[in-house]
Design an enzyme around this catalytic site. Structure first.
Site, short mmCIF file in Angstrom:
data_model
loop_
_atom_site.label_atom_id
_atom_site.label_comp_id
_atom_site.label_asym_id
_atom_site.label_seq_id
_atom_site.Cartn_x
_atom_site.Cartn_y
_atom_site.Cartn_z
N PRO A 10 0.79 -1.22 0.00
CA PRO A 10 0.00 0.00 0.00
C PRO A 10 0.83 1.28 0.00
O PRO A 10 1.84 1.38 0.69
CB PRO A 10 -0.82 -0.10 1.29
N ASN A 11 0.35 2.21 -0.80
CA ASN A 11 0.86 3.58 -0.90
C ASN A 11 2.18 3.70 -1.65
O ASN A 11 2.65 4.81 -1.88
CB ASN A 11 0.98 4.24 0.50
N ARG A 18 5.72 12.45 -2.58
CA ARG A 18 5.77 13.08 -1.24
C ARG A 18 6.86 12.41 -0.42
O ARG A 18 7.37 11.36 -0.79
CB ARG A 18 4.42 12.90 -0.53
N TYR A 23 11.84 8.65 1.45
CA TYR A 23 11.77 7.61 0.40
C TYR A 23 12.50 8.00 -0.89
O TYR A 23 12.52 7.21 -1.84
CB TYR A 23 10.30 7.30 0.08
N ASN A 79 8.04 -5.65 -0.70
CA ASN A 79 7.92 -4.47 0.14
C ASN A 79 6.44 -4.36 0.50
O ASN A 79 5.63 -3.86 -0.30
CB ASN A 79 8.40 -3.20 -0.58
N ALA A 82 3.03 -0.70 4.87
CA ALA A 82 2.53 -0.71 6.25
C ALA A 82 1.98 -2.07 6.68
O ALA A 82 1.92 -2.37 7.87
CB ALA A 82 1.47 0.37 6.42
N GLU A 103 12.32 -9.79 2.23
CA GLU A 103 11.57 -8.61 2.71
C GLU A 103 12.41 -7.37 2.40
O GLU A 103 13.63 -7.36 2.62
CB GLU A 103 11.34 -8.73 4.22
N HIS A 105 12.62 -2.95 2.53
CA HIS A 105 12.13 -1.61 2.86
C HIS A 105 13.10 -0.57 2.31
O HIS A 105 14.32 -0.73 2.44
CB HIS A 105 11.98 -1.43 4.38
N ILE A 106 12.55 0.47 1.76
CA ILE A 106 13.36 1.56 1.21
C ILE A 106 14.06 2.30 2.34
O ILE A 106 15.25 2.60 2.27
CB ILE A 106 12.46 2.52 0.39
N SER A 107 13.31 2.59 3.38
CA SER A 107 13.86 3.34 4.52
C SER A 107 14.41 2.37 5.57
O SER A 107 14.09 1.17 5.55
CB SER A 107 12.76 4.20 5.15
N ARG A 112 13.19 4.66 12.64
CA ARG A 112 11.94 5.43 12.57
C ARG A 112 11.05 5.12 13.79
O ARG A 112 11.54 4.65 14.81
CB ARG A 112 11.25 5.12 11.23
N ARG A 116 7.18 0.79 13.61
CA ARG A 116 7.76 0.20 12.39
C ARG A 116 8.85 -0.82 12.71
O ARG A 116 9.44 -1.41 11.80
CB ARG A 116 8.35 1.30 11.49
O1 CA2 Z 1 10.55 1.91 3.88
C1 CA2 Z 1 9.70 1.25 3.29
O2 CA2 Z 1 9.87 0.79 2.14
C2 CA2 Z 1 8.33 1.02 3.94
O3 CA2 Z 1 7.93 -0.32 3.64
C3 CA2 Z 1 7.39 2.01 3.29
C4 CA2 Z 1 5.99 2.01 3.91
C5 CA2 Z 1 6.07 2.12 5.43
O4 CA2 Z 1 4.77 1.98 5.98
C6 CA2 Z 1 6.98 1.06 6.03
O5 CA2 Z 1 7.05 1.23 7.43
C7 CA2 Z 1 8.38 1.17 5.45
C8 CA2 Z 1 5.16 3.20 3.39
C9 CA2 Z 1 5.05 3.27 1.91
C10 CA2 Z 1 4.39 4.57 1.54
O6 CA2 Z 1 5.23 5.25 0.64
C11 CA2 Z 1 4.99 6.57 0.39
C12 CA2 Z 1 5.85 7.16 -0.50
C13 CA2 Z 1 5.69 8.50 -0.81
C14 CA2 Z 1 4.66 9.22 -0.23
C15 CA2 Z 1 3.82 8.63 0.67
C16 CA2 Z 1 3.98 7.28 0.96
#
Ligand code: CA2
Length: 151
Positions: A10-11, A18, A23, A79, A82, A103, A105-107, A112, A116
């Site tokens: 998701p997202n 954003r 990210y 990935n 959430a 698994e 994650h970008i961040s 954080r 998370r």
């Molecule tokens: O760091 C990651 O890749 C995450 O999986 C990204 C998820 C977050 O909930 C995880 O804790 C870590 C969120 C993805 C949403 O990405 C966005 C990118 C730009 C603007 C808004 C959301």
């Protein structure tokens, strides 16, 4: 050639629009191009998907399980966004299919918010990649190639 299935939760379709400090500024289409290059390097067919729906991600993991049984799957890079921190259903789907899964994650989720820090995916995954930005996708594809080679 075996398939590398890259699933985004998701997202992640909002990538590049954003929160660039967290990210980066690359879009999901940029990430797909990066993965296409890495798959070409390692001799994988790329299947790259994104969904905002938990059940659809579960269905895709089941599809990966069938592909693995047929001998056509290199592995899955997930990935889960959430859902990482909430989804017993994704945990069960990975365990239930026995797929090779990384698994991602970008961040760096551990740098954080505390919510998370827990992942339902990690105990079912073969490996975890986090904090390398979108380059982590290419690194994870290289990791899959290493797993295939038995490294
Ligand atoms: O760091 C990651 O890749 C995450 O999986 C990204 C998820 C977050 O909930 C995880 O804790 C870590 C969120 C993805 C949403 O990405 C966005 C990118 C730009 C603007 C808004 C959301």
């Amino acid at each position: 050639m075996k398939t590398a299935l890259i699933l985004n939760g998701p997202n992640l379709n909002l990538l590049g629009t954003r929160e660039p400090a967290v990210y980066g500024s690359h879009t999901l289409a940029d990430v797909e191009n990066l993965c296409a290059q890495a798959c070409a390097t390692h001799g994988f067919v790329l299947d790259f998907r994104q969904s905002n729906h938990e059940g659809e991600l579960v269905d895709w993991l089941h599809e990966a399980g069938r592909l693995q049984v047929a001998g056509n799957l290199a592995g899955v890079i997930l990935n889960a966004g959430a859902y990482t921190h909430t989804s017993v259903a994704l945990h069960d789907a990975i365990k239930g299919t026995g797929i090779t899964l990384i698994e991602l994650h970008i961040s760096n989720v551990f740098a954080r918010e505390a919510f998370r820090h827990h992942s339902y995916i990690s105990p079912a995954a073969k490996a975890v990649m986090c904090g390398f930005g979108v380059s982590g996708y290419a690194l994870a594809i290289a990791g899959l190639a290493g797993m295939q080679a038995g490294d």
